[in-house]
Design a protein around this motif. Structure first.
Motif, PDB file in Angstrom:
ATOM      1  N   ASP A  95       0.828  -1.206   0.000  1.00 30.78           N
ATOM      2  CA  ASP A  95       0.000   0.000   0.000  1.00 30.78           C
ATOM      3  C   ASP A  95       0.864   1.258   0.000  1.00 30.78           C
ATOM      4  N   ARG A  98       2.240   2.433  -3.271  1.00 35.64           N
ATOM      5  CA  ARG A  98       1.261   3.079  -4.149  1.00 35.64           C
ATOM      6  C   ARG A  98       0.721   4.375  -3.563  1.00 35.64           C
ATOM      7  N   ASP A  99       0.874   4.542  -2.261  1.00 39.33           N
ATOM      8  CA  ASP A  99       0.387   5.744  -1.567  1.00 39.33           C
ATOM      9  C   ASP A  99       1.408   6.120  -0.505  1.00 39.33           C
ATOM     10  N   SER A 101       2.651   8.220   1.881  1.00 43.18           N
ATOM     11  CA  SER A 101       2.183   9.382   2.627  1.00 43.18           C
ATOM     12  C   SER A 101       2.340   9.152   4.122  1.00 43.18           C
ATOM     13  N   ARG A 104      -0.493   7.137   5.580  1.00 46.40           N
ATOM     14  CA  ARG A 104      -0.389   5.684   5.477  1.00 46.40           C
ATOM     15  C   ARG A 104       0.398   5.118   6.654  1.00 46.40           C
ATOM     16  N   ASP A 161      -8.819   5.449  -4.293  1.00 43.67           N
ATOM     17  CA  ASP A 161      -8.364   4.776  -5.507  1.00 43.67           C
ATOM     18  C   ASP A 161      -9.070   3.439  -5.670  1.00 43.67           C
ATOM     19  N   GLU A 164      -7.450   0.306  -4.107  1.00 40.02           N
ATOM     20  CA  GLU A 164      -7.607   0.115  -2.668  1.00 40.02           C
ATOM     21  C   GLU A 164      -9.010  -0.381  -2.326  1.00 40.02           C
TER      22      GLU A 164
END
Length: 426
Positions: A95, A98-99, A101, A104, A161, A164
Motif C-alpha cells: 500500500d 502506491r500511496d 504518505s 499511510r 483509488d 484500494e
C-alpha cells in the motif's frame, strides 16, 4: 451472551454524523456489545441527546503518532507477536508503495495500538467509512485474524483509488452502503458482489415526531414576512453553497426571502464574504453547528429546505444526506439536486424538487417557483413526509444490519429515552 465488536470511526462524537450515532444506539438496543475506537478526539463543543444514551466505551487511538510514542512502542511490542504480523506488514508495504504518505504510516501505527488494546472477547471489527477508518481496521484484522466489515458512504468511496477499494472489498466479510449509486459502483469493483449490501440509513421517526400539518402561507410578496429558507450542512465544496448564494442573488429584488444556515466547516468565512459581495448578507443567518434539538426546531420554523449538492474536482460528493430526510420528516418541502442517492429519496415534482448539480440558473428558477407557490410547497412537503415514513424508517436498515451481525431477530421496537417534542411554526 451478546456479540462483541469494536467499531472504528474517524472521530467521535460528531454533530455532523447523527446517522452513525443513531445506528450505534439502535444496534446496542438489539443486543450488540460495542466498543468504539476513534481515530480523532472530538472537536464539537456540544453533542446530541443520542450521544448521552450510547453506552459503548470509547478508545481514542493516537491521533498523531509522535504525541504518544510510548503507547505506540507498547502496541508494536505486543502486535509483533500476533499471528498476522508479517502478513500485515507485507500488505502495508504494498500500500505504501502506491500511496507514499504520512497518513499511510499513521494508519499502521493506529492499527498496532488498536490490535494491542482490543477489549478481550472482541469477535469482529467494523469500520464506518471505507477510507482511513477501514484501512486501520483492515491492518488490525490482518494482525489479529479477526473478521472485519465496513459501511461506506460518500467521500470515502469517490475519493479513494479503485485498487484500494478492490482489495478491501476482497478481504472484508461484508459491506453496507447507503445509496443505489454507491451500491452499483462498489459491486462493480468487488470480486464477490454479494458481499456489498444496500442499507439505507433511514431516520428514527421517534426522534423526529411529525408536526401537525399546517398549510404554507408565505408567498415571497411581503418584505416584512419573507419565506424562510433553511439549509443544514457543513460548509464544504460538495454542498454547493457557492451555487446557492449565486442563485439567491439572481432572484428579483422584490422577492422576499431569508436564509438560515446551520453547520460548521472550513468554507464558512469565504461564503460569508461571497454573500456580502453579492449584497445578500443581510438576508442570511449563519448559526454554525447546533445540537439536534435546535436543528429540529429550526426545521419546524422554516418554509423550504435547500441543499445544492454537487460533485467537486476530486470526485467527492454527497451520498444521501440525512438532513434531507430530517427536513422531510417535518413536512418541509425540499429542493436539492440529482446527485448520487438524492433521487432515491426525492422524486422530482412528487415528493420534492430537483435540479441539476452545479446549475445556479436552474436553482434560481426552482427557487422562484417554490418561493411564490405556498400550495406547491405544502403538497410536496406532505408527500415527502409520507415517503420518509413509508420507506426510510431507520428500523428497516437496522434489521438488515442486525442480520449481517447475526443478531437474534426481534419483533419489538425499542423505546427512545429522549424523543423530540414537536413545536411547529410554519
Amino acid at each position: 451472551m451478546s456479540r462483541q465488536i469494536t467499531l472504528v470511526l474517524k472521530g467521535y462524537p460528531r454533530l455532523s454524523e447523527t446517522f452513525i450515532a443513531q445506528e450505534i444506539r439502535a444496534l446496542e438496543l438489539r443486543g450488540l456489545n460495542i466498543t468504539l475506537a476513534s481515530l480523532r478526539h472530538p472537536t464539537d463543543k456540544s453533542t446530541h441527546p443520542i450521544h448521552d444514551e450510547i453506552q459503548a466505551p470509547v478508545l481514542y487511538l493516537p491521533e498523531y503518532l509522535h504525541q504518544e510514542p510510548l503507547r505506540l512502542l507498547k502496541g508494536w511490542w505486543k502486535a509483533r507477536r500476533m499471528p498476522g504480523y508479517r502478513r500485515c506488514l507485507q500488505h502495508w508495504w504494498q500500500d505504501l508503495k502506491r500511496d507514499c504518505s504520512r497518513n499511510r504510516l499513521r494508519r499502521l501505527g493506529q492499527a498496532l495500538v488498536l490490535a494491542a488494546e482490543l477489549p478481550p472477547g472482541t469477535e469482529q471489527l467494523y469500520a464506518h467509512f471505507l477510507h482511513t477508518p477501514a484501512s486501520v481496521t483492515r491492518y488490525c484484522a490482518l494482525l489479529t485474524g479477526l473478521p472485519w466489515s465496513a459501511s461506506a458512504h460518500a467521500k470515502d468511496i469517490w475519493t479513494s483509488d479503485a485498487w484500494e477499494l478492490r482489495e478491501k472489498l476482497a478481504e472484508l466479510a461484508w459491506l453496507a452502503t447507503c445509496t443505489g449509486a454507491n451500491h452499483s459502483y462498489l459491486q462493480g469493483l468487488a470480486a464477490d458482489p454479494s458481499r456489498v449490501h444496500l442499507v439505507y440509513h433511514g431516520l428514527d421517526l421517534r426522534r423526529f415526531s411529525a408536526p401537525p400539518s399546517v398549510p404554507q402561507l408565505r408567498d415571497a410578496q411581503q418584505a416584512q414576512d419573507p419565506v424562510r429558507l433553511i439549509s443544514v450542512g457543513r460548509a464544504v465544496a460538495k454542498k454547493g453553497y457557492d451555487d446557492l448564494l449565486n442563485a439567491l442573488a439572481a432572484l428579483p429584488a422584490d422577492c422576499a426571502w431569508q436564509l438560515t444556515h446551520i453547520g460548521g466547516g472550513p468554507l464558512l468565512k469565504s461564503l460569508k464574504q461571497q454573500a456580502q459581495a453579492l449584497g445578500i448578507d443581510a438576508r442570511i443567518q449563519w448559526l454554525g453547528a447546533l445540537p439536534q434539538q435546535q436543528v429540529l426546531e429550526s426545521y419546524r420554523a422554516s418554509d423550504l429546505f435547500v441543499l445544492a449538492s454537487k460533485i467537486v474536482d476530486d470526485g467527492d460528493r454527497d451520498g444521501l444526506p440525512n438532513v434531507l430526510m430530517e427536513a422531510q420528516s417535518q413536512g418541509l418541502c425540499c429542493l436539492s439536486t440529482t446527485i448520487s442517492g438524492i433521487p432515491e429519496l426525492i422524486e422530482h415534482g412528487s415528493t420534492g424538487w430537483l435540479v441539476g448539480p452545479g446549475e445556479p440558473a436552474a436553482l434560481t428558477d426552482a427557487l422562484q417557483q417554490l418561493l411564490h407557490d405556498p400550495a406547491l410547497r405544502t403538497r410536496l412537503g406532505q408527500a415527502g413526509q409520507q415517503r420518509v415514513q413509508q420507506v426510510f424508517d431507520v428500523e428497516r436498515g437496522i434489521d438488515q444490519l442486525a442480520e449481517l451481525f447475526d443478531l437474534p431477530a426481534t419483533t419489538e421496537r425499542p423505546a427512545v429515552a429522549n424523543p423530540q417534542p414537536c413545536h411547529c411554526d410554519h
